[in-house]
Design a protein around this motif. Structure first.
Motif, PDB file in Angstrom:
ATOM      1  N   ALA A  40      35.049 -17.875  83.548  1.00  0.00           N
ATOM      2  CA  ALA A  40      33.764 -17.487  82.944  1.00  0.00           C
ATOM      3  C   ALA A  40      33.679 -17.966  81.504  1.00  0.00           C
ATOM      4  N   ALA A  41      34.206 -19.147  81.247  1.00  0.00           N
ATOM      5  CA  ALA A  41      34.252 -19.656  79.872  1.00  0.00           C
ATOM      6  C   ALA A  41      32.867 -19.771  79.256  1.00  0.00           C
ATOM      7  N   ASN A  42      31.886 -20.247  80.029  1.00  0.00           N
ATOM      8  CA  ASN A  42      30.535 -20.424  79.488  1.00  0.00           C
ATOM      9  C   ASN A  42      29.905 -19.102  79.072  1.00  0.00           C
ATOM     10  N   GLY A 170       9.819 -18.822  90.366  1.00  0.00           N
ATOM     11  CA  GLY A 170      10.071 -20.161  89.864  1.00  0.00           C
ATOM     12  C   GLY A 170      11.564 -20.412  89.931  1.00  0.00           C
ATOM     13  N   THR A 171      12.036 -21.409  89.204  1.00  0.00           N
ATOM     14  CA  THR A 171      13.460 -21.742  89.197  1.00  0.00           C
ATOM     15  C   THR A 171      14.171 -20.980  88.085  1.00  0.00           C
ATOM     16  N   LEU A 172      15.277 -20.359  88.434  1.00  0.00           N
ATOM     17  CA  LEU A 172      16.108 -19.674  87.445  1.00  0.00           C
ATOM     18  C   LEU A 172      17.283 -20.580  87.091  1.00  0.00           C
ATOM     19  N   ARG A 173      17.230 -21.162  85.888  1.00  0.00           N
ATOM     20  CA  ARG A 173      18.322 -22.012  85.413  1.00  0.00           C
ATOM     21  C   ARG A 173      19.135 -21.327  84.309  1.00  0.00           C
ATOM     22  N   GLY A 174      18.556 -20.343  83.652  1.00  0.00           N
ATOM     23  CA  GLY A 174      19.230 -19.661  82.554  1.00  0.00           C
ATOM     24  C   GLY A 174      19.993 -18.433  83.019  1.00  0.00           C
ATOM     25  N   ARG A 175      19.915 -17.372  82.218  1.00  0.00           N
ATOM     26  CA  ARG A 175      20.655 -16.142  82.492  1.00  0.00           C
ATOM     27  C   ARG A 175      19.692 -15.010  82.817  1.00  0.00           C
ATOM     28  N   SER A 191      12.928 -17.501  93.200  1.00  0.00           N
ATOM     29  CA  SER A 191      12.470 -18.451  94.213  1.00  0.00           C
ATOM     30  C   SER A 191      13.431 -19.617  94.391  1.00  0.00           C
ATOM     31  N   LYS A 192      14.120 -19.983  93.309  1.00  0.00           N
ATOM     32  CA  LYS A 192      15.069 -21.096  93.391  1.00  0.00           C
ATOM     33  C   LYS A 192      16.219 -20.819  92.434  1.00  0.00           C
ATOM     34  N   LEU A 193      17.418 -20.703  92.973  1.00  0.00           N
ATOM     35  CA  LEU A 193      18.586 -20.320  92.181  1.00  0.00           C
ATOM     36  C   LEU A 193      19.331 -21.542  91.654  1.00  0.00           C
ATOM     37  N   GLU A 194      19.360 -21.654  90.318  1.00  0.00           N
ATOM     38  CA  GLU A 194      20.181 -22.665  89.638  1.00  0.00           C
ATOM     39  C   GLU A 194      20.788 -22.019  88.387  1.00  0.00           C
ATOM     40  N   ALA A 195      21.126 -20.743  88.486  1.00  0.00           N
ATOM     41  CA  ALA A 195      21.412 -19.917  87.316  1.00  0.00           C
ATOM     42  C   ALA A 195      22.736 -20.234  86.640  1.00  0.00           C
ATOM     43  N   GLU A 196      22.746 -20.024  85.314  1.00  0.00           N
ATOM     44  CA  GLU A 196      23.983 -20.048  84.542  1.00  0.00           C
ATOM     45  C   GLU A 196      24.728 -18.729  84.694  1.00  0.00           C
ATOM     46  N   LEU A 197      23.947 -17.643  84.860  1.00  0.00           N
ATOM     47  CA  LEU A 197      24.546 -16.309  84.949  1.00  0.00           C
ATOM     48  C   LEU A 197      23.596 -15.359  85.653  1.00  0.00           C
ATOM     49  N   LYS A 205      28.114 -12.859  87.870  1.00  0.00           N
ATOM     50  CA  LYS A 205      28.615 -14.112  88.426  1.00  0.00           C
ATOM     51  C   LYS A 205      28.090 -15.235  87.544  1.00  0.00           C
ATOM     52  N   THR A 206      28.944 -16.203  87.248  1.00  0.00           N
ATOM     53  CA  THR A 206      28.540 -17.364  86.473  1.00  0.00           C
ATOM     54  C   THR A 206      28.276 -18.539  87.410  1.00  0.00           C
ATOM     55  N   SER A 207      27.786 -19.623  86.845  1.00  0.00           N
ATOM     56  CA  SER A 207      27.474 -20.802  87.657  1.00  0.00           C
ATOM     57  C   SER A 207      28.697 -21.299  88.412  1.00  0.00           C
ATOM     58  N   GLU A 208      29.889 -21.087  87.813  1.00  0.00           N
ATOM     59  CA  GLU A 208      31.116 -21.557  88.462  1.00  0.00           C
ATOM     60  C   GLU A 208      31.494 -20.721  89.679  1.00  0.00           C
TER      61      GLU A 208
END
Length: 234
Positions: A40-42, A170-175, A191-197, A205-208
């Motif tokens: 979970a470094a990020n 919409g798309t979740l790319r952030g936290r 609607s679309k999961l691309e999350a950092e956290l 859970k983090t992106s990793e």
């Protein structure tokens, strides 16, 4: 007109809590700490960090606390305080420059209500927030005492927080952090999961660590048996 030389303003601070679950941290504890930092470094690097003593009221060893604090700080983490600490633990933490942080759900609710004027109580009733726009990188949107709905996307580097549920059309790319005051029944929908956290009531859970097959999907996140679970939402 004279200009005031300073202003005092409230700020919503997102802090990460490291909960100690063993009275005597040993090599297994420090190995687990190292593993958490790697996975979970990020999330952890550069974030304000708290030590949570909720599960270990008997942890009063000055030497062990020094070892824990040294281990955390030596890995580049910004440890600044403690929570759920006994008076003895607070005194030990103060020796290391750590402050006691009171979290909202620990406040004596009856006393707060008794001391609050009627008009303030009406303003403080639960309420939801709806955002009809994208949330851009670097922005933070908070829904206090209710759910947050974003009709748009959340960019990488942006944060959305809610005391209740979070809905993102919409798309979740952030936290996204739901149940920030400890509501374990809160959920996150997007609607679309691309999350950092993703985080609910402090579990995250983090992106990793998000399953690759869930990326790009319409999902919901929720807690089950003190584990954050993500599943497709049909």
């Amino acid at each position: 007109m004279r200009t005031e030389p300073l202003q005092v303003r409230g700020r919503f601070l997102t802090a990460i809590a490291i909960r100690i679950d063993v009275e005597t941290p040993d090599t297994h504890f420090f190995a687990a700490l190292e593993d958490k930092i790697k996975t979970a470094a990020n999330l952890l690097i550069g974030a304000p960090i708290l030590l949570d003593f909720e599960k270990v009221p008997g942890f009063t060893s000055r030497e062990l606390l020094h070892d824990v604090v040294r281990a955390i700080r030596s890995r580049g983490l910004l440890l600044f305080g403690v929570q759920n600490a006994t008076p003895e633990q607070q005194a030990l933490a103060a020796e290391l420059g750590l402050i006691q942080v009171m979290i909202g759900r620990d406040a004596p609710v009856q006393q707060v209500r008794a001391a609050t004027p009627r008009r303030s109580r009406l303003v403080a009733q639960p309420g939801n927030k709806i955002i009809h726009r994208h949330v851009r990188s670097g922005q933070m949107v908070v829904a206090e005492r209710g759910d947050l709905t974003v009709v748009g996307s959340v960019a990488s580097g942006a944060e959305v927080l809610a005391y209740g549920n979070i809905h993102i059309y919409g798309t979740l790319r952030g936290r996204a952090m739901a149940g920030v005051e400890g509501d374990a029944s809160a959920r996150i929908f997007c609607s679309k999961l691309e999350a950092e956290l993703l985080a609910i009531s402090g579990l995250f859970k983090t992106s990793e660590t998000i399953q690759p097959d869930l990326r790009g999907c319409n999902v919901q996140a929720f807690l089950e048996d003190e584990t954050l679970r993500i599943e497709r939402f049909l």
